[in-house]
Design a protein around this motif. Structure first.
Motif, PDB file in Angstrom:
ATOM      1  N   MET A  52       0.833  -1.197   0.000  1.00  0.00           N
ATOM      2  CA  MET A  52       0.000   0.000   0.000  1.00  0.00           C
ATOM      3  C   MET A  52       0.871   1.253   0.000  1.00  0.00           C
ATOM      4  SD  MET A  52      -2.912   1.235   2.720  1.00  0.00           S
ATOM      5  CE  MET A  52      -4.303   0.412   1.972  1.00  0.00           C
ATOM      6  N   ARG A  53       0.497   2.214  -0.843  1.00  0.00           N
ATOM      7  CA  ARG A  53       1.237   3.463  -0.929  1.00  0.00           C
ATOM      8  C   ARG A  53       1.115   4.258   0.369  1.00  0.00           C
ATOM      9  NH1 ARG A  53      -1.234   6.879  -3.712  1.00  0.00           N
ATOM     10  NH2 ARG A  53      -3.177   5.719  -3.788  1.00  0.00           N
ATOM     11  N   ASP A  54       2.114   5.117   0.579  1.00  0.00           N
ATOM     12  CA  ASP A  54       2.083   6.029   1.720  1.00  0.00           C
ATOM     13  C   ASP A  54       1.127   7.168   1.395  1.00  0.00           C
ATOM     14  OD1 ASP A  54       2.555   7.651   3.846  1.00  0.00           O
ATOM     15  OD2 ASP A  54       4.528   8.324   3.167  1.00  0.00           O
ATOM     16  N   VAL A  55       0.023   7.247   2.114  1.00  0.00           N
ATOM     17  CA  VAL A  55      -0.994   8.264   1.814  1.00  0.00           C
ATOM     18  C   VAL A  55      -1.253   9.187   2.994  1.00  0.00           C
ATOM     19  CG1 VAL A  55      -2.149   6.836   0.084  1.00  0.00           C
ATOM     20  CG2 VAL A  55      -2.860   6.671   2.480  1.00  0.00           C
ATOM     21  N   LEU A  56      -0.392   9.146   4.008  1.00  0.00           N
ATOM     22  CA  LEU A  56      -0.642   9.952   5.195  1.00  0.00           C
ATOM     23  C   LEU A  56      -0.802  11.423   4.851  1.00  0.00           C
ATOM     24  CD1 LEU A  56      -0.878  10.431   8.203  1.00  0.00           C
ATOM     25  CD2 LEU A  56       1.613  10.313   8.372  1.00  0.00           C
ATOM     26  N   GLY A  57       0.054  11.916   3.955  1.00  0.00           N
ATOM     27  CA  GLY A  57       0.017  13.334   3.620  1.00  0.00           C
ATOM     28  C   GLY A  57      -1.205  13.759   2.839  1.00  0.00           C
ATOM     29  N   THR A  58      -2.011  12.791   2.407  1.00  0.00           N
ATOM     30  CA  THR A  58      -3.172  13.138   1.577  1.00  0.00           C
ATOM     31  C   THR A  58      -4.495  12.728   2.217  1.00  0.00           C
ATOM     32  OG1 THR A  58      -2.956  11.052   0.359  1.00  0.00           O
ATOM     33  CG2 THR A  58      -1.819  12.959  -0.540  1.00  0.00           C
ATOM     34  N   ILE A  59      -4.476  12.476   3.524  1.00  0.00           N
ATOM     35  CA  ILE A  59      -5.717  12.167   4.228  1.00  0.00           C
ATOM     36  C   ILE A  59      -6.708  13.313   4.048  1.00  0.00           C
ATOM     37  CG2 ILE A  59      -6.736  11.830   6.518  1.00  0.00           C
ATOM     38  CD1 ILE A  59      -5.261   9.406   5.598  1.00  0.00           C
ATOM     39  N   LEU A  62      -2.814  -8.634   4.441  1.00  0.00           N
ATOM     40  CA  LEU A  62      -1.845  -8.276   5.478  1.00  0.00           C
ATOM     41  C   LEU A  62      -0.487  -7.935   4.869  1.00  0.00           C
ATOM     42  CD1 LEU A  62      -2.509 -10.736   8.448  1.00  0.00           C
ATOM     43  CD2 LEU A  62      -3.393  -8.430   8.086  1.00  0.00           C
ATOM     44  N   SER A  63      -0.098  -8.675   3.822  1.00  0.00           N
ATOM     45  CA  SER A  63       1.163  -8.369   3.144  1.00  0.00           C
ATOM     46  C   SER A  63       1.099  -6.998   2.487  1.00  0.00           C
ATOM     47  CB  SER A  63       1.468  -9.441   2.088  1.00  0.00           C
ATOM     48  OG  SER A  63       1.622 -10.707   2.685  1.00  0.00           O
ATOM     49  N   TYR A  64      -0.059  -6.684   1.928  1.00  0.00           N
ATOM     50  CA  TYR A  64      -0.243  -5.425   1.214  1.00  0.00           C
ATOM     51  C   TYR A  64      -0.111  -4.223   2.150  1.00  0.00           C
ATOM     52  CZ  TYR A  64      -2.669  -1.904  -1.663  1.00  0.00           C
ATOM     53  OH  TYR A  64      -3.014  -0.777  -2.360  1.00  0.00           O
ATOM     54  N   VAL A  65      -0.629  -4.343   3.371  1.00  0.00           N
ATOM     55  CA  VAL A  65      -0.633  -3.198   4.297  1.00  0.00           C
ATOM     56  C   VAL A  65       0.501  -3.260   5.314  1.00  0.00           C
ATOM     57  CG1 VAL A  65      -3.129  -3.008   4.056  1.00  0.00           C
ATOM     58  CG2 VAL A  65      -2.181  -4.304   5.985  1.00  0.00           C
ATOM     59  N   ALA A  66       1.448  -4.201   5.139  1.00  0.00           N
ATOM     60  CA  ALA A  66       2.450  -4.459   6.183  1.00  0.00           C
ATOM     61  C   ALA A  66       3.305  -3.245   6.520  1.00  0.00           C
ATOM     62  CB  ALA A  66       3.354  -5.622   5.741  1.00  0.00           C
ATOM     63  N   ASP A  67       3.554  -2.358   5.549  1.00  0.00           N
ATOM     64  CA  ASP A  67       4.454  -1.231   5.793  1.00  0.00           C
ATOM     65  C   ASP A  67       3.763  -0.016   6.387  1.00  0.00           C
ATOM     66  OD1 ASP A  67       6.678  -2.528   4.924  1.00  0.00           O
ATOM     67  OD2 ASP A  67       6.617  -1.735   2.889  1.00  0.00           O
ATOM     68  N   VAL A  68       2.438  -0.008   6.393  1.00  0.00           N
ATOM     69  CA  VAL A  68       1.732   1.228   6.730  1.00  0.00           C
ATOM     70  C   VAL A  68       1.958   1.634   8.181  1.00  0.00           C
ATOM     71  CG1 VAL A  68      -0.507   2.361   6.887  1.00  0.00           C
ATOM     72  CG2 VAL A  68       0.003   0.870   4.941  1.00  0.00           C
ATOM     73  N   LEU A  69       1.680   0.735   9.124  1.00  0.00           N
ATOM     74  CA  LEU A  69       1.802   1.116  10.533  1.00  0.00           C
ATOM     75  C   LEU A  69       3.239   1.454  10.932  1.00  0.00           C
ATOM     76  CD1 LEU A  69      -0.828  -1.319  12.009  1.00  0.00           C
ATOM     77  CD2 LEU A  69      -0.922   1.176  12.101  1.00  0.00           C
ATOM     78  N   PRO A  70       4.253   0.667  10.518  1.00  0.00           N
ATOM     79  CA  PRO A  70       5.623   1.102  10.831  1.00  0.00           C
ATOM     80  C   PRO A  70       5.960   2.472  10.249  1.00  0.00           C
ATOM     81  CG  PRO A  70       5.600  -1.206  10.209  1.00  0.00           C
ATOM     82  CD  PRO A  70       4.225  -0.678   9.937  1.00  0.00           C
ATOM     83  N   SER A  71       5.412   2.794   9.063  1.00  0.00           N
ATOM     84  CA  SER A  71       5.684   4.106   8.467  1.00  0.00           C
ATOM     85  C   SER A  71       5.027   5.229   9.256  1.00  0.00           C
ATOM     86  CB  SER A  71       5.194   4.149   7.012  1.00  0.00           C
ATOM     87  OG  SER A  71       3.790   4.283   6.939  1.00  0.00           O
ATOM     88  N   LEU A  72       4.058   4.883  10.089  1.00  0.00           N
ATOM     89  CA  LEU A  72       3.399   5.871  10.938  1.00  0.00           C
ATOM     90  C   LEU A  72       4.022   5.931  12.326  1.00  0.00           C
ATOM     91  CD1 LEU A  72      -0.311   5.084   9.995  1.00  0.00           C
ATOM     92  CD2 LEU A  72       1.148   6.883   9.097  1.00  0.00           C
TER      93      LEU A  72
END
Length: 719
Positions: A189-196, A258-268
């Motif tokens: 999943m792409r990093d989308v925090l800045g575009t919430i 789960l594999s798709y979203v695995a990076d999201v929480l660590p990136s936050l």
């Protein structure tokens, strides 16, 4: 990390107008300060972490505090090293023309106490996400960055007052969010925090009391909201902050998700969230097969059958109704039915069956000791009783150690037992649930196995406790021998010194290192959790909800789903469904804007779902991809993929509906409609969607598969 010596901006030629120093000089100065602060912070954290690791471990609370500090420092250090300047999401300027406030993934303060970045989850950052032209929340302008390789490759300004334009903003005809929608997908999943967006941010920041349902159709950002809400709650809710290694459980629909979203929480900046799928909650889930009989699946989906586990266990907790005589070396002791009943009442409410067994046994021994007449020490009498074969046999029969697999297996192989535990079942239904191999587990069995394991507890707990007690006693005895030898070798009196202290029992006991003794590995998914987030929640059966409810006594949930994507139908409201399974406070938030799927695709997908669910919550697409849905023959599958791969250097394609297809490129995946749920791809190729099934299940699979595409959809059918 070295101080910033080059520009933080790396804008392409087509954006040269955005490189005007009048627009970015303030950012350059601020980024230089961030770079310097990051270097100092990483060095200081590294030194503190090394010092903590070298410090004595200590015991008890001291050891726990040291471990917690090491965990905190390690997590912070990992988060800072994961990013550089791209910690910064953007900045906002208030209408009072004060200094810009820079918003980051984490908060960052320099040595002088100057706040360089405010954490995106803090109240101070809320306007950055929530401001709209209708409600600017005190902002004059807002800037969002796009980072590529650690440098700003683009940025977007939004202004909320007329005087914020001149000399301060580079205006585009696209906002940062709309621009991001057209970018290529990747396996994660792409990093989308800045575009919430504001509607999403309001849900992310909602309170955690009770259950909050986030209802939205495809492409509305439900998963984005669920993940970011997990990170936000860990930051903002003090109850969760006290349980950072297990405060939040995030439950996804399947393993690819789960594999798709695995990076999201660590990136936050959050690593304290446990993630799983429902199968992971039970050991047997790894090998359980799908239930092939729909009638069996329907019967096992009931929460009532899960609750029947209580009666199944109670059957093994009935005290004997006949008296017995226990013969010792000193006398015969009469053990009446009333004595058995008293002993059984000693089990503390809520204690699992196998663990309560020790409480009952100890009470039984106390009753026998109290009834004994004669001169013998209590310790010797208890030891004798504990080895009495007849007493042990009677007790094991009255309160046996039980395995969850045996208990549930008996329900499917002993009709009278099932009928006793679930008297509402008809004889035909009891017969339907019987099977030749009672422990050939299916997915439908998992909620019952989970309930049984929770109610029974660990069958090894008692034996492990006895082994631990024996190990402590042996270590204490060895320590006593060493101390006695030491005292004998140094028989002189040193007043208030160590040798005097060694005579005390408390000092001797403190020298026994119980932390070094063997213990069972904790089950990190057993709970209890303070908050649980469930994505694609419309698929859960009543029985499966019980697996989650018993892990979260507070009933604090974020429930994300879409009734129109329920493969087995969802005719009631969220409120009705959730109150029926055990929730008492249910709130509802709705997302109705489709940010992902182009209007051309939704125009063809909408009739598919409305044919079976006229009231489906079909979201409105806000963008047009300019590419119509293509139709063709299955014979064209390989040429369609080859053409797309040749024309697109980046991005991910997915073939849905052809189980025989094997991708030749790492940028192409092959999935069933069910396993595509929650994912998104640049190109989706549907193969024979008319074969996905009939009725609601077939229509939902068709609808879900169509709406995975972010740019292009191709539908191929057999000729």
């Amino acid at each position: 990390m070295t101080p910033l010596t080059t520009s933080a901006f790396d804008l392409p030629d087509r954006l040269s107008h955005k490189a005007d120093p009048a627009l970015i000089a303030g950012d350059e100065r601020h980024f230089a300060a961030i770079a310097d602060c990051l270097e100092q912070s990483i060095a200081e954290l590294s030194d503190r972490l090394e010092a903590e690791r070298k410090a004595p471990g200590g015991k008890g609370r001291q050891a726990m505090d040291r471990d917690a500090e090491i965990y905190r420092l390690t997590a912070r250090l990992r988060a800072l090293r994961r990013f550089g300047l791209d910690l910064c999401l953007g900045h906002m300027v208030a209408t009072d023309d004060s200094e810009p406030v820079y918003v980051g993934r984490l908060g960052l303060t320099d040595r002088e106490g100057r706040r360089l970045l405010v954490d995106w989850r803090s109240p101070a950052a809320e306007p950055f996400f929530g401001a709209t032209h209708a409600n600017p929340m005190g902002l004059a302008s807002r800037r969002r960055y796009r980072w590529t390789g650690g440098r700003v490759s683009d940025y977007w300004d939004e202004v909320f007052t007329a005087d914020a334009v001149d000399g301060h903003a580079a205006l585009d005809d696209q906002s940062a969010f709309i621009a991001s929608l057209g970018t290529n997908r990747s396996p994660r999943m792409r990093d989308v925090l800045g575009t919430i967006q504001a509607d999403q941010d309001a849900i992310i920041r909602a309170g955690s009391r009770g259950a909050l349902v986030v209802d939205g159709g495809p492409g509305t950002g439900k998963t984005v909201v669920a993940l970011h809400r997990s990170a936000y709650l860990l930051y903002s809710d003090p109850r969760l902050g006290q349980h950072r290694r297990g405060g939040v459980l995030f439950v996804g629909p399947h393993r690819p998700y789960l594999s798709y979203v695995a990076d999201v929480l660590p990136s936050l900046g959050e690593e304290g969230v446990q993630t799983c799928i429902l199968r992971d909650l039970v050991d047997e889930g790894a090998t359980a097969e799908e239930e092939t009989d729909p009638d069996v699946a329907r019967l096992k989906s009931s929460a009532d059958l899960v609750r029947a586990i209580e009666k199944a266990v109670r059957f093994y907790e009935e005290p004997p109704t006949e008296a017995m005589t226990v013969t010792t070396h000193w006398s015969d002791i009469r053990l009446s039915a009333a004595d058995w009943a008293v002993a059984f009442e000693a089990a503390e409410p809520g204690t699992p069956h196998n663990e309560a067994r020790d409480q009952v046994w100890e009470e039984l021994l106390t009753i026998l000791v109290d009834k004994h007449e004669g001169e013998v020490s209590e310790a010797l009498l208890r030891k004798s009783l504990s080895q009495d074969r007849e007493l042990l046999t009677a007790f094991n029969r009255a309160w046996p150690i039980l395995e969850a697999t045996d208990l549930v297996g008996d329900l499917w192989s002993v009709p009278a037992y099932l009928r006793m535990c679930a008297p509402w079942l008809s004889r035909d239904e009891v017969r339907t649930l019987q099977r030749a191999q009672p422990q050939a587990w299916t997915v439908s069995d998992l909620p019952l196995l989970d309930a049984a394991r929770q109610r029974l507890g660990d069958p090894e707990a008692s034996r492990r406790a006895r082994r631990r007690e024996a190990a402590v006693a042996a270590q204490r005895e060895r320590m006593a021998d060493v101390i006695d030898d030491l005292l004998e070798a140094h028989s002189y009196d040193d007043g208030e010194g160590v040798l005097v202290m060694l005579h005390g029992q408390d000092m001797r006991n403190s020298l026994v290192d119980e932390s070094a003794l063997p213990t069972a590995d904790p089950d990190r998914l057993a709970g209890p959790f303070v908050h649980i987030v469930v994505d694609e929640a419309q698929e859960l059966t009543d029985a499966e909800w019980q697996m989650l409810l018993q892990r979260c006594p507070s009933r604090s949930f974020t429930i994300v789903g879409d009734r129109a994507q329920a493969r087995h139908g969802f005719t009631e409201s969220w409120q009705e469904r959730l109150e029926r399974v055990g929730f008492d406070r249910v709130g509802l938030a709705s997302l109705s804007i489709n940010y992902r799927t182009p209007a051309e695709i939704m125009a063809e997908a909408e009739p598919v779902i409305r044919a079976v669910l006229p009231d489906a919550n079909v979201p409105t697409s806000i963008r047009s991809g300019g590419v119509p849905v293509a139709h063709g023959s299955t014979a064209e599958l390989h040429s369609v993929l080859d053409t797309w791969l040749a024309a697109h250097a980046d991005g991910i394609a997915c073939v849905i509906g052809d189980p025989t297809f094997r991708p030749a490129s790492s940028r192409v995946r092959s999935l069933t409609p069910e396993l595509s749920k929650g994912l998104e791809f640049d190109l989706v190729v549907l193969v024979d969607p008319q074969d996905f099934g009939t009725g609601i299940e077939g229509a939902v699979d068709h609808y879900v598969a169509m709406t995975r595409a972010t740019q292009q959809l191709v539908v191929l059918t057999s000729s």
